[in-house]
Design a protein around this motif. Structure first.
Motif, PDB file in Angstrom:
ATOM      1  N   ALA A   5      68.626  52.665  47.513  1.00 43.08           N
ATOM      2  CA  ALA A   5      67.627  53.526  48.178  1.00 43.08           C
ATOM      3  C   ALA A   5      67.602  53.607  49.283  1.00 43.08           C
ATOM      4  CB  ALA A   5      66.466  52.461  47.826  1.00 43.08           C
ATOM      5  N   ARG A   6      67.472  54.453  50.632  1.00 37.03           N
ATOM      6  CA  ARG A   6      67.720  54.524  51.674  1.00 37.03           C
ATOM      7  C   ARG A   6      66.254  54.981  52.281  1.00 37.03           C
ATOM      8  NH1 ARG A   6      71.787  57.275  56.144  1.00 37.03           N
ATOM      9  NH2 ARG A   6      70.666  59.299  55.287  1.00 37.03           N
ATOM     10  N   ALA A   7      65.623  53.930  53.233  1.00 42.27           N
ATOM     11  CA  ALA A   7      64.662  54.819  54.250  1.00 42.27           C
ATOM     12  C   ALA A   7      64.847  54.024  55.114  1.00 42.27           C
ATOM     13  CB  ALA A   7      62.959  54.048  53.500  1.00 42.27           C
ATOM     14  N   LEU A  30      62.828  57.849  62.361  1.00 39.86           N
ATOM     15  CA  LEU A  30      64.396  57.801  63.582  1.00 39.86           C
ATOM     16  C   LEU A  30      65.552  57.205  62.588  1.00 39.86           C
ATOM     17  CD1 LEU A  30      64.970  57.006  66.478  1.00 39.86           C
ATOM     18  CD2 LEU A  30      64.808  53.977  65.341  1.00 39.86           C
ATOM     19  N   GLY A  31      66.545  57.658  63.222  1.00 36.96           N
ATOM     20  CA  GLY A  31      67.525  57.780  62.559  1.00 36.96           C
ATOM     21  C   GLY A  31      68.397  56.649  62.286  1.00 36.96           C
ATOM     22  N   LEU A  32      68.202  55.255  62.285  1.00 34.56           N
ATOM     23  CA  LEU A  32      68.500  54.200  61.908  1.00 34.56           C
ATOM     24  C   LEU A  32      67.650  53.534  60.350  1.00 34.56           C
ATOM     25  CD1 LEU A  32      67.459  52.465  64.706  1.00 34.56           C
ATOM     26  CD2 LEU A  32      69.783  52.907  64.493  1.00 34.56           C
ATOM     27  N   TYR A  33      68.664  52.887  58.870  1.00 30.22           N
ATOM     28  CA  TYR A  33      68.447  52.988  57.962  1.00 30.22           C
ATOM     29  C   TYR A  33      67.953  51.511  56.934  1.00 30.22           C
ATOM     30  CZ  TYR A  33      68.975  57.983  58.151  1.00 30.22           C
ATOM     31  OH  TYR A  33      68.832  59.426  58.139  1.00 30.22           O
ATOM     32  N   CYS A  34      67.357  51.171  56.672  1.00 29.27           N
ATOM     33  CA  CYS A  34      67.436  50.479  55.949  1.00 29.27           C
ATOM     34  C   CYS A  34      67.936  50.432  54.532  1.00 29.27           C
ATOM     35  CB  CYS A  34      66.052  49.437  55.250  1.00 29.27           C
ATOM     36  SG  CYS A  34      65.534  47.889  53.857  1.00 29.27           S
ATOM     37  N   THR A  35      69.054  49.952  53.346  1.00 23.82           N
ATOM     38  CA  THR A  35      69.709  50.454  52.635  1.00 23.82           C
ATOM     39  C   THR A  35      69.668  49.146  51.594  1.00 23.82           C
ATOM     40  OG1 THR A  35      70.618  51.899  53.585  1.00 23.82           O
ATOM     41  CG2 THR A  35      71.384  51.233  51.215  1.00 23.82           C
ATOM     42  N   ILE A  36      68.371  49.577  50.035  1.00 23.82           N
ATOM     43  CA  ILE A  36      68.920  48.588  49.637  1.00 23.82           C
ATOM     44  C   ILE A  36      70.048  49.166  47.922  1.00 23.82           C
ATOM     45  CG2 ILE A  36      67.002  47.284  47.646  1.00 23.82           C
ATOM     46  CD1 ILE A  36      66.268  47.166  50.136  1.00 23.82           C
ATOM     47  N   THR A 173      55.707  56.805  56.910  1.00 27.01           N
ATOM     48  CA  THR A 173      56.478  57.481  58.258  1.00 27.01           C
ATOM     49  C   THR A 173      57.962  57.744  57.150  1.00 27.01           C
ATOM     50  OG1 THR A 173      55.632  57.312  60.042  1.00 27.01           O
ATOM     51  CG2 THR A 173      57.988  57.977  60.028  1.00 27.01           C
ATOM     52  N   SER A 174      58.510  55.964  56.721  1.00 24.98           N
ATOM     53  CA  SER A 174      59.509  55.953  56.121  1.00 24.98           C
ATOM     54  C   SER A 174      59.261  56.403  54.804  1.00 24.98           C
ATOM     55  CB  SER A 174      60.108  54.644  55.905  1.00 24.98           C
ATOM     56  OG  SER A 174      59.672  53.712  57.475  1.00 24.98           O
ATOM     57  N   LEU A 175      58.605  56.979  54.072  1.00 26.67           N
ATOM     58  CA  LEU A 175      58.504  57.391  52.991  1.00 26.67           C
ATOM     59  C   LEU A 175      58.348  59.270  53.125  1.00 26.67           C
ATOM     60  CD1 LEU A 175      58.072  57.487  49.885  1.00 26.67           C
ATOM     61  CD2 LEU A 175      55.515  57.700  49.998  1.00 26.67           C
ATOM     62  N   ARG A 176      58.521  59.535  53.989  1.00 28.95           N
ATOM     63  CA  ARG A 176      58.525  61.454  54.035  1.00 28.95           C
ATOM     64  C   ARG A 176      58.950  61.759  55.325  1.00 28.95           C
ATOM     65  NH1 ARG A 176      51.570  63.386  53.971  1.00 28.95           N
ATOM     66  NH2 ARG A 176      51.124  61.886  52.399  1.00 28.95           N
ATOM     67  N   GLY A 177      59.545  61.542  55.759  1.00 29.88           N
ATOM     68  CA  GLY A 177      60.231  61.250  56.736  1.00 29.88           C
ATOM     69  C   GLY A 177      59.986  62.165  58.611  1.00 29.88           C
ATOM     70  N   VAL A 336      64.410  62.009  61.339  1.00 28.74           N
ATOM     71  CA  VAL A 336      64.766  62.585  59.994  1.00 28.74           C
ATOM     72  C   VAL A 336      64.301  62.596  59.061  1.00 28.74           C
ATOM     73  CG1 VAL A 336      66.262  61.099  61.536  1.00 28.74           C
ATOM     74  CG2 VAL A 336      65.552  60.028  60.063  1.00 28.74           C
ATOM     75  N   ASP A 337      65.227  63.141  57.869  1.00 30.19           N
ATOM     76  CA  ASP A 337      63.832  62.786  56.212  1.00 30.19           C
ATOM     77  C   ASP A 337      63.984  61.196  55.784  1.00 30.19           C
ATOM     78  OD1 ASP A 337      64.600  65.961  56.519  1.00 30.19           O
ATOM     79  OD2 ASP A 337      66.728  65.466  55.552  1.00 30.19           O
ATOM     80  N   GLY A 338      62.981  61.490  55.006  1.00 25.44           N
ATOM     81  CA  GLY A 338      62.749  60.599  54.922  1.00 25.44           C
ATOM     82  C   GLY A 338      63.252  59.674  53.411  1.00 25.44           C
ATOM     83  N   LEU A 339      62.808  59.016  52.472  1.00 30.90           N
ATOM     84  CA  LEU A 339      63.079  57.985  51.541  1.00 30.90           C
ATOM     85  C   LEU A 339      64.342  59.100  50.692  1.00 30.90           C
ATOM     86  CD1 LEU A 339      63.207  55.836  49.335  1.00 30.90           C
ATOM     87  CD2 LEU A 339      61.772  56.894  48.078  1.00 30.90           C
ATOM     88  N   GLU A 340      65.465  58.570  50.313  1.00 29.03           N
ATOM     89  CA  GLU A 340      66.288  58.986  49.247  1.00 29.03           C
ATOM     90  C   GLU A 340      66.464  57.930  48.456  1.00 29.03           C
ATOM     91  OE1 GLU A 340      69.955  59.932  51.932  1.00 29.03           O
ATOM     92  OE2 GLU A 340      68.467  61.591  53.518  1.00 29.03           O
ATOM     93  N   VAL A 341      67.039  58.438  47.576  1.00 28.33           N
ATOM     94  CA  VAL A 341      67.033  57.675  46.028  1.00 28.33           C
ATOM     95  C   VAL A 341      68.293  58.387  45.048  1.00 28.33           C
ATOM     96  CG1 VAL A 341      66.394  55.980  43.914  1.00 28.33           C
ATOM     97  CG2 VAL A 341      64.521  56.508  46.026  1.00 28.33           C
TER      98      VAL A 341
END
Length: 344
Positions: A5-7, A30-36, A173-177, A336-341
């Motif tokens: 998952a990346r947000a 913002l196009g910096l990400y936390c990736t799990i 904002t992280s969720l929706r982008g 940028v776009d929001g959460l991706e899983v």
């Protein structure tokens, strides 16, 4: 099986602090990400891998449940201590919060890896992105699906372990982008409005973003120490911030570029933040230098009560200014776009 998952992070463009007193706020992803990344383990342990912090730990389920219980019952001072001193505090709380939603017979071990390019404690939404990506990954891992197990309330619960009483705009904002407005309603609640990407891309196309360094205090500490300055009927400082936020909202809807209007609004809101007492003198001095060459700047986020650093700094109209060379330039796209899983 690996679940990823990346947000994205976020910056608050206008409305910080005032949003907690019934004013609108606008933020953009913002196009910096936390990736799990989550993988199953066969030994019933929970393994945390945090390479950014050079941290590797294993816990039992009960250890994390006990930790969450202790944090929930702690005083404000004890809560602040845990946030400030425990490197994996928020991750442990997030896992514990999820375990509380599961029957013990459904618990199973897993390995969890966290990597983030988002500066921490600096107004870039690192905890909101962590809350969203971690909640999404674990919900998928345990096969917990909406509507019974919605993601957004879980992310909000996790954010509370970091900020106490967050406005909700960070993790949403992280969720929706894209760009998100948190708008107050007459009944005391609020609604979230998603703006098209073009809104931020047009009016903010010439802005620069800098990281002045992490604040000494957490967001919750800054808010707790300053919120009284925005309380009371017809508070002039709050009304000034509300007026700027409403005008900024109108600006984003304009189809033509209006850089001078943007500069004026940034200067006004920055002045309000300085009156609130959340802009260190060193940062204010840099902002005055930006203004002298015809530019404008404001901090984005809670700011700081002490020290020389205040996190995110939004700048327009000051290219190659020597005073900005001391800060790290953030070269990342907005809206940028929001959460991706995904699952592999």
């Amino acid at each position: 099986m690996t679940i990823q998952a990346r947000a994205p992070g976020k910056i608050i463009l206008m409305g910080e602090h005032a949003v907690l007193h019934g004013c609108p706020a606008i933020a953009t992803a913002l196009g910096l990400y936390c990736t799990i990344k989550v993988q199953p383990r066969g030994d019933g342990q929970i393994e945390l891998q945090l390479p950014d912090l050079n941290l590797h730990r294993c816990y039992t389920f009960q250890t994390l449940l006990d930790y969450v219980g202790r944090v929930r019952q702690s005083s404000a001072q004890g809560f602040a201590y845990e946030v400030a001193t425990d490197a994996d505090h928020l991750i442990k709380c997030a896992i514990g919060e999820l375990l509380l939603r599961l029957a013990p017979e459904d618990w199973r071990g897993f390995s969890l890896r966290v990597e983030s390019s988002i500066p921490a404690n600096a107004g870039f939404g690192s905890s909101g992105a962590l809350a969203v990506s971690l909640a999404a990954a674990l919900l998928r891992f345990f096969n917990l699906k909406p509507p019974r197990h919605p993601l957004e309330p879980l992310a909000m619960s996790i954010e509370r372990y970091q900020h106490g009483q967050p406005s909700g705009i960070d993790h949403n904002t992280s969720l929706r982008g894209s760009t998100i407005e948190r708008r107050p309603m007459a009944n005391g609640s609020f609604k979230l409005i998603s703006w098209p990407k073009s809104a931020a891309w047009l009016q903010l196309r010439d802005v620069e973003l800098y990281d002045t360094g992490p604040a000494r205090e957490s967001t919750g500490q800054v808010i707790a120490a300053t919120r009284y300055r925005l309380e009371g009927p017809d508070n002039p400082l709050l009304e000034s911030m509300r007026h700027s936020a409403e005008r900024f909202r109108s600006l984003l809807q304009r189809p033509v570029l209006m850089p001078e209007t943007l500069k004026h609004l940034l200067r006004d809101y920055e002045q309000a933040l300085e009156c609130l007492g959340v802009v260190p003198k060193k940062i204010a001095k840099v902002i005055r230098a930006i203004e002298r060459v015809g530019g404008a700047a404001k901090i984005c986020g809670a700011g700081a009560l002490s020290g020389d650093q205040a996190g995110a700094l939004l700048v327009i109209g000051a290219p190659a200014l020597p005073e900005l060379a001391q800060f790290r330039r953030i070269n990342a796209p907005l809206a940028v776009d929001g959460l991706e899983v995904c699952e592999t």
